[in-house]
Structures are given as C-alpha cells and as structure tokens.
Design a protein around this motif. Structure first.
Motif, PDB file in Angstrom:
ATOM      1  N   MET A 260       0.908  -1.147   0.053  1.00 49.51           N
ATOM      2  CA  MET A 260       0.020  -0.062   0.080  1.00 49.51           C
ATOM      3  C   MET A 260       0.945   1.274  -0.034  1.00 49.51           C
ATOM      4  SD  MET A 260      -3.226  -0.936   2.493  1.00 49.51           S
ATOM      5  CE  MET A 260      -4.200   0.273   1.819  1.00 49.51           C
ATOM      6  N   TYR A 261       2.064   1.099   0.376  1.00 48.15           N
ATOM      7  CA  TYR A 261       2.991   2.416   0.621  1.00 48.15           C
ATOM      8  C   TYR A 261       3.239   2.600  -0.851  1.00 48.15           C
ATOM      9  CZ  TYR A 261       7.353   4.928   1.129  1.00 48.15           C
ATOM     10  OH  TYR A 261       8.483   5.807   1.097  1.00 48.15           O
ATOM     11  N   PHE A 262       3.635   1.551  -1.763  1.00 51.68           N
ATOM     12  CA  PHE A 262       3.843   1.597  -3.269  1.00 51.68           C
ATOM     13  C   PHE A 262       2.701   2.364  -3.775  1.00 51.68           C
ATOM     14  CE2 PHE A 262       3.666   0.130  -7.524  1.00 51.68           C
ATOM     15  CZ  PHE A 262       4.688   0.616  -7.975  1.00 51.68           C
ATOM     16  N   LEU A 263       1.620   1.919  -3.432  1.00 51.03           N
ATOM     17  CA  LEU A 263       0.403   2.406  -4.298  1.00 51.03           C
ATOM     18  C   LEU A 263      -0.041   3.839  -4.042  1.00 51.03           C
ATOM     19  CD1 LEU A 263      -2.081  -0.692  -4.061  1.00 51.03           C
ATOM     20  CD2 LEU A 263      -0.463   0.066  -5.961  1.00 51.03           C
ATOM     21  N   HIS A 264       0.324   4.249  -3.028  1.00 50.92           N
ATOM     22  CA  HIS A 264      -0.044   5.675  -2.257  1.00 50.92           C
ATOM     23  C   HIS A 264       1.194   6.645  -2.683  1.00 50.92           C
ATOM     24  CE1 HIS A 264      -1.838   8.481   0.359  1.00 50.92           C
ATOM     25  NE2 HIS A 264      -0.666   8.733   0.936  1.00 50.92           N
ATOM     26  N   VAL A 265       2.240   6.037  -2.564  1.00 49.51           N
ATOM     27  CA  VAL A 265       3.298   7.026  -2.857  1.00 49.51           C
ATOM     28  C   VAL A 265       3.963   7.231  -4.036  1.00 49.51           C
ATOM     29  CG1 VAL A 265       5.623   7.663  -1.887  1.00 49.51           C
ATOM     30  CG2 VAL A 265       4.176   7.052  -0.307  1.00 49.51           C
ATOM     31  N   PHE A 266       3.657   6.314  -5.027  1.00 55.55           N
ATOM     32  CA  PHE A 266       4.121   6.050  -6.198  1.00 55.55           C
ATOM     33  C   PHE A 266       3.276   6.032  -7.285  1.00 55.55           C
ATOM     34  CE2 PHE A 266       7.650   4.589  -3.510  1.00 55.55           C
ATOM     35  CZ  PHE A 266       8.723   5.639  -3.952  1.00 55.55           C
ATOM     36  N   LEU A 267       2.438   4.931  -7.337  1.00 61.12           N
ATOM     37  CA  LEU A 267       1.682   4.492  -8.467  1.00 61.12           C
ATOM     38  C   LEU A 267       0.469   5.453  -8.751  1.00 61.12           C
ATOM     39  CD1 LEU A 267       0.875   2.649 -10.757  1.00 61.12           C
ATOM     40  CD2 LEU A 267      -0.422   1.093  -9.097  1.00 61.12           C
ATOM     41  N   PHE A 268      -0.248   5.534  -7.674  1.00 61.60           N
ATOM     42  CA  PHE A 268      -1.450   6.498  -7.842  1.00 61.60           C
ATOM     43  C   PHE A 268      -1.205   8.259  -8.194  1.00 61.60           C
ATOM     44  CE2 PHE A 268      -3.712   2.907  -6.388  1.00 61.60           C
ATOM     45  CZ  PHE A 268      -5.213   2.959  -7.016  1.00 61.60           C
ATOM     46  N   PRO A 269      -0.026   8.510  -7.329  1.00 58.72           N
ATOM     47  CA  PRO A 269       0.309   9.868  -7.627  1.00 58.72           C
ATOM     48  C   PRO A 269       0.712  10.175  -9.059  1.00 58.72           C
ATOM     49  CG  PRO A 269       1.387   9.335  -5.660  1.00 58.72           C
ATOM     50  CD  PRO A 269       0.565   8.083  -6.149  1.00 58.72           C
ATOM     51  N   ALA A 270       1.634   8.989  -9.692  1.00 57.06           N
ATOM     52  CA  ALA A 270       1.818   9.002 -11.167  1.00 57.06           C
ATOM     53  C   ALA A 270       0.700   9.186 -11.721  1.00 57.06           C
ATOM     54  CB  ALA A 270       2.692   7.805 -11.418  1.00 57.06           C
ATOM     55  N   LEU A 271      -0.302   8.335 -11.736  1.00 61.71           N
ATOM     56  CA  LEU A 271      -1.588   8.393 -12.337  1.00 61.71           C
ATOM     57  C   LEU A 271      -2.377   9.556 -12.234  1.00 61.71           C
ATOM     58  CD1 LEU A 271      -3.037   4.555 -11.492  1.00 61.71           C
ATOM     59  CD2 LEU A 271      -2.089   5.375 -13.688  1.00 61.71           C
ATOM     60  N   LEU A 272      -2.417  10.436 -10.886  1.00 64.63           N
ATOM     61  CA  LEU A 272      -3.045  11.280 -10.900  1.00 64.63           C
ATOM     62  C   LEU A 272      -2.578  12.597 -11.868  1.00 64.63           C
ATOM     63  CD1 LEU A 272      -3.829  11.350  -6.844  1.00 64.63           C
ATOM     64  CD2 LEU A 272      -5.461  11.439  -8.981  1.00 64.63           C
ATOM     65  N   VAL A 273      -1.176  12.637 -11.788  1.00 68.52           N
ATOM     66  CA  VAL A 273      -0.595  13.571 -12.438  1.00 68.52           C
ATOM     67  C   VAL A 273      -0.849  13.401 -14.082  1.00 68.52           C
ATOM     68  CG1 VAL A 273       1.783  14.108 -13.400  1.00 68.52           C
ATOM     69  CG2 VAL A 273       1.649  13.780 -10.827  1.00 68.52           C
ATOM     70  N   GLY A 274      -0.899  12.108 -14.565  1.00 70.86           N
ATOM     71  CA  GLY A 274      -1.209  11.972 -15.985  1.00 70.86           C
ATOM     72  C   GLY A 274      -2.786  12.318 -16.277  1.00 70.86           C
ATOM     73  N   ILE A 275      -3.571  11.883 -15.210  1.00 70.49           N
ATOM     74  CA  ILE A 275      -5.122  12.380 -15.395  1.00 70.49           C
ATOM     75  C   ILE A 275      -5.236  13.921 -15.367  1.00 70.49           C
ATOM     76  CG2 ILE A 275      -7.354  12.131 -14.622  1.00 70.49           C
ATOM     77  CD1 ILE A 275      -6.342   9.641 -16.122  1.00 70.49           C
TER      78      ILE A 275
END
Length: 601
Positions: A260-275
């Motif tokens: 969940m740390y990886f999802l919260h700190v890396f994956l979802f922020p990257a998706l948010l930046v793209g969207i």
C-alpha cells in the motif's frame, strides 16, 4: 505608414526610376482581423460588427518585463494568449484550487515518504511521545510518531498533508457540482467530464490507500473494512484483494504495508499527474465553457449568441497573476488549518481499534451504504440471510451504481449541437432536482455511517435507529427531488419559459403546501437530533466547550447537515424552525444526559 507619408511618395518615385510602374490604385483597406473594413487601427475598434463597436484596446497593457521576455523568447503565442472566461462568481477557480492542493499534497507527501518506514515488525520507540516511549510498537507506527513528535515541523507537514487531501477532494467534488448544475458537461465537453470522474475516483482511492500507513487503531479498522468489502465481490474478490492489498489483512500486514505504501506514494500519484495533465490538455484544446451572455457584466460581445470566441483574460499575464493569488490563498488556508486544527492525533489514537470506527468524511456515504444492508433481513416474519452478499450490495454494488450514473450522465442528458455557454440551474428543473436529490442521498447515507455515534450520544440502541434511517434514505431524496422539480417548473411556467424535457407531474397548490409542511417537520426532527448531539454530553458549557476544537467542528458539521434540509422550505417555516431551535438550545441543558461519546469521531 499611411498614404500621406512623404516616405511613401519617395519610395514610389524610386520604384518608378528603377523601371517599375506607378500604381494609382488605392491601398487595400485595413480590417479588424475578421474581414471588416473601416480604418481599423487595433486600438479603438472601427466598423460596427453586429451593431456594436468592438473594443480591442487591451485593458492591461504588457509590462516591461513581459515585453523584454517576449522580445527574446517569443512568449506571446497561442497558448499564453488563450482566453479564460470572466467569472464574477469565482466558481471557475475550484479546479485551480484542486490543482494547487494536489501540488501541496505532492510536496508534503515527498517529505513524509522520505521519513516513513513501511515495516510492520516490532521496534522500540524512543522519542518525545511520553505515552509510547520505551514500548514495543510496529515500525510504521513508530516512524509516524517520530515524524509527528520528534521531527522539526513534522507535525505541521503531516497535518498539512491531511488538510490538503481534504481540500483536494472537496474542491474536485464542488467543481463537478458546478459543472453538473450549470450543464457544462454537454457536447463537446463530455470527454473532460469522463476524465474528471476518473480523477475523483483516483483521488478517493489515493486517500484510502493512505489509511493503512500509520498502522494505528483507526488505520487497522478502516483497512480491515476495505479488505472485507473487496473480498465480497463475487468471483474476482480474492484476486482484487491480492491486487489491491498484496496479502491478507491483518494476518499478513508485513506484506500489505509495503504494498500500500508503493500504491499510495508512487503509482497513484503518477496516475493522478497523468489524469490532471490530460484534463488540462483537453481544456486547452477545447473552447472554455463560459457564463451565458445574460449573466455577464456589461455588453462585452458583438452578439449575445456568438460563441466563436471567449470573453475573458489571456492566460499570461492576467490569468497567471490571478492563479498566483489563488495559489497563495490555498497555501495560507492549508497552513492555517494545519497549525490550528490538528487531525489524526496518532499518539491519542493508539494501537487499539475504536469501538465505533468511522472513515473520513469523503467515505462516510459509502460506509453508510454498507451499514444500511444488514446480514439478515426480516420481512413479514420471514428472515432472509444475505451473509457476505450484504457487504457486496451495500459497500460495492450501490456505490458503483451511483458512481456509474454520475460518469455516464453526459450520455443521458446531452444535445446534438455544441453548447459553449453555461445554463442557469433554475432553468433546468429535471436536472437540478435530480442533483439536489443525489446530494440529499449522500447526506442521509453519511448520517447512517455515523449511526454508532448517534446511538451512543442519544442513548438509543443502533437497532432502534435503523428503521428510521432506512425510511430517511428512501423518503428524503425522493421528497426533495419532487419538491425542487415542482418549484422550478412552476417558476418556468410563471415566467413563460419552456420547462424542458422531463416528466410532467400532476400537482396542486394544496399538495405543494402539504409537501412543504412535511419537509419542515422532517427538518425540525433532524434539527432536534442535531441539538441532542450537541447537548447530550452534559451541557453546552461543560461538555461541548471541553471537547477538542476539531471534534467541536464535527459536531457543528452534523448540526449543519440537518440545517441543509431546510433549504427548499418557505421562509415562514424557516423562521419558525429557527425560533424553535433557539427555544431548544435554551432548555436543552436542563434535560441533558450524562457525558457519553464515541472513542473516535
């Protein structure tokens, strides 16, 4: 140069001397850029267009710095000159508030991510939090204690991260409300509505995956609820649990926390930046929706129905400077809230799960929907056992239906012709009534999510409140939808305007009056519950003022939720409700119950 300039005559004579022929034909007339002649000089207009003079003089001339940079970098191009519509209400700035809140989320999250340790193994905490000093606690819990109480500005940055997340989600939701009620999602703006809906869902998911990271009692309770809801999905439940959590929770917490740390700190922020980038790219590519000409200040357009251009300010420097002001105000608001209203006090929460767990406000309606569907239903003497299906229906299916309708709404309500102007919500009876009904449904489900707090404060068992909350869930949204629709259609007919598409409901003045009275009684009932919530913990002076400031705000927010029910009520009933509220506040302390409140709000 003009025709009367001596330099022009000299140049013409030189041309003849070189063998050229003098042309006696008059020079081509100057135009205003749209083919209109009349000596257009680029400053004060020229020939009238559509019966009006075009005002082309810039309101804010370029300053010396911009001119200096423009001469060297050619800044004055199409992107920097894109017009942003004038907005006397300020509602168009909600998107910018969401963007700037995300920037603060990224900045504060970077600091927290560098200090946080995503481990679940036991360590000995040695820091300034006296109640936990020298104790064996999970490593993630200890790292959050260290950030909060042992790192300079650590508590401030952690609180700023929380408040930035709240403002980020709230700004997105309010922005979508503005788009919905003003009809700004219609052709050709459907793509940005779809992208914005995905952005809201990603923001909610990002908030959820941050729940487990502190590994305190609240985090474990919230993550356990989410884990069980995910597993309730038929067929693919276990696969979704492995994908979202990386293991079983809480038995495999050592695997779940890093995942969940990886999802919260890396994956979802990257998706948010793209969207967010995609959302802004579509916005820049399309013509910006603007207020209808009738709502603008002054006569600013050649024709009221001309949508070939946007009336407003260019991106640079006018809109850029306004955005800087919004950025600074957003930063000031987040800093003010972080400094004076701390939330998620981890040392006070501890490692034990609260007796009445509840999520953050933006998930409260989902939690209420989950609690609305019991594992066993008794109907006409027959008991229906739902078992695990109750979690799926209440926690997954119902929210998915609501969110799905929100996403595809532009496909339901749309037009063939492009619409570049917003619409007055009062001129859209059906759409506005449905929007109000959806808001009331969210409020009622959120109230049901706080059922544990209600039952403890009021002193009534949760089972006693359940049937009333079920009735509210169906009755209140329906009543408000019908009332708003009737009110707006009557207004349209009174003004001689078409009511638009929708169902023509038969009604009479007597029926409307009784509907108003019913809503008033309902609102007064909620108001009484709100007053009981405030005064039920001893007295206003000794208990309410003794609570932490943030808990006082939560109590007042719940009372305000009851006051929202008074919005469509006629003024005479509203005045009566306020009088009764004053009387209730005056006599309630005499009948106050002993202090009783939930472990966590």
């Amino acid at each position: 140069m003009t025709r009367d300039s001596p330099d022009d005559d000299t140049a013409s004579d030189d041309a003849v001397a070189d063998g050229g022929e003098r042309s006696d034909s008059p020079p081509a007339p100057q135009t205003d850029g749209a083919g209109h002649a009349g000596g257009y000089d680029g400053t004060t207009g020229g020939e009238p267009v559509h019966g009006r003079e075009i005002e082309t003089r810039q309101k804010y001339p370029n300053n010396r710095l911009f001119t200096w940079l423009d001469d060297r970098l050619e800044l004055n191009h199409e992107i920097l000159g894109k017009a942003f519509p004038e907005d006397k209400y300020g509602s168009f700035l909600l998107g910018e508030i969401a963007l700037f809140s995300f920037i603060f989320l990224a900045l504060t999250g970077s600091f927290l991510g560098l200090m946080y340790e995503p481990v679940a193994s036991e360590v000995t905490y040695e820091g300034n939090a006296a109640e936990w000093a020298g104790q064996e606690v999970p490593g993630a819990f200890a790292s959050v204690l260290t950030i909060t109480y042992d790192t300079p500005f650590g508590m401030f940055l952690r609180m700023a991260h929380h408040w930035a997340a709240y403002i980020f989600i709230a700004a997105i939701a309010l922005h979508m409300f503005r788009v919905f009620f003003s009809g700004a999602y219609r052709n050709p703006h459907e793509p940005n509505w779809f992208v914005g809906s995905v952005l809201l869902l990603l923001a909610l998911a990002e908030g959820f995956f941050g729940y487990a990271l502190p590994l305190d009692g609240f985090s474990k309770a919230a993550t356990t609820i989410g884990f069980n809801m995910t597993g309730a999905v038929p067929v693919i439940g276990e696969w979704l649990q492995a994908l979202a959590f990386g293991g079983a929770f809480p038995s495999q917490v050592g695997q779940v926390i890093p995942h969940m740390y990886f999802l919260h700190v890396f994956l979802f922020p990257a998706l948010l930046v793209g969207i967010i980038g995609l959302h802004m790219m579509i916005l820049m590519r399309q013509k910006h929706t603007e207020h209808a000409p009738s709502s603008r200040g002054g006569d600013r357009t050649p024709a009221a129905d001309d949508d070939s251009f946007v009336v407003g300010s260019p991106l640079f420097p006018q809109q850029f400077l306004l955005s800087v002001v919004v950025l600074l105000l957003t930063a000031a608001t987040i800093s003010f809230l972080a400094a004076l209203f701390p939330v998620q006090r981890i040392a006070a929460i501890g490692l034990d799960s609260p007796s009445s767990p509840s999520p953050d406000w933006f998930f409260m309606w989902v939690f209420g929907s989950l609690k609305m569907i019991p594992a066993e239903l008794s109907l006409a003497g027959t008991t229906i056992v739902l078992g695990g299906w109750a979690e799926f229906i209440g926690g997954i299916l119902i929210p998915m239906v609501i969110i799905g309708v929100m996403i595809v709404w532009p496909l339901i309500d749309n037009t063939d012709e492009p619409q570049h102007f917003t619409v007055d919500p009062l001129d859209r009876p059906a759409q506005t009534a449905l929007g109000v009904g959806a808001i009331m449904l969210t409020i009622v489900l959120s109230i049901d999510g706080m059922r544990g707090t209600f039952s403890e404060v009021i002193g009534a068992p949760s089972s006693t409140l359940y049937p009333y909350l079920v009735l509210m869930t169906f009755a209140i949204p329906l009543l408000f939808t019908v009332r708003v629709y009737v009110w707006l259609t009557r207004r349209q007919r009174r003004l001689g305007r078409p009511t638009g598409p929708g169902v023509s409901l038969p009604y009479s003045a007597t029926a409307v009056r009784w509907l108003d009275r019913g809503l008033t009684v309902l609102a007064l009932g909620f108001l009484a519950v709100g007053i009981e919530l405030v005064t039920g913990s001893a007295t206003l002076a000794s208990s309410f003022t003794g609570l932490p400031v943030i808990e006082q705000l939560f109590w007042l927010a719940r009372v305000f939720a009851g006051l929202l029910l008074l919005l469509p009520v006629p003024p005479v009933y509203l005045a009566l409700a306020l009088v009764l509220m004053g009387l209730a506040l005056g006599v309630a302390p005499a009948f106050a119950k002993p202090a009783s409140r939930s472990t966590r709000l």
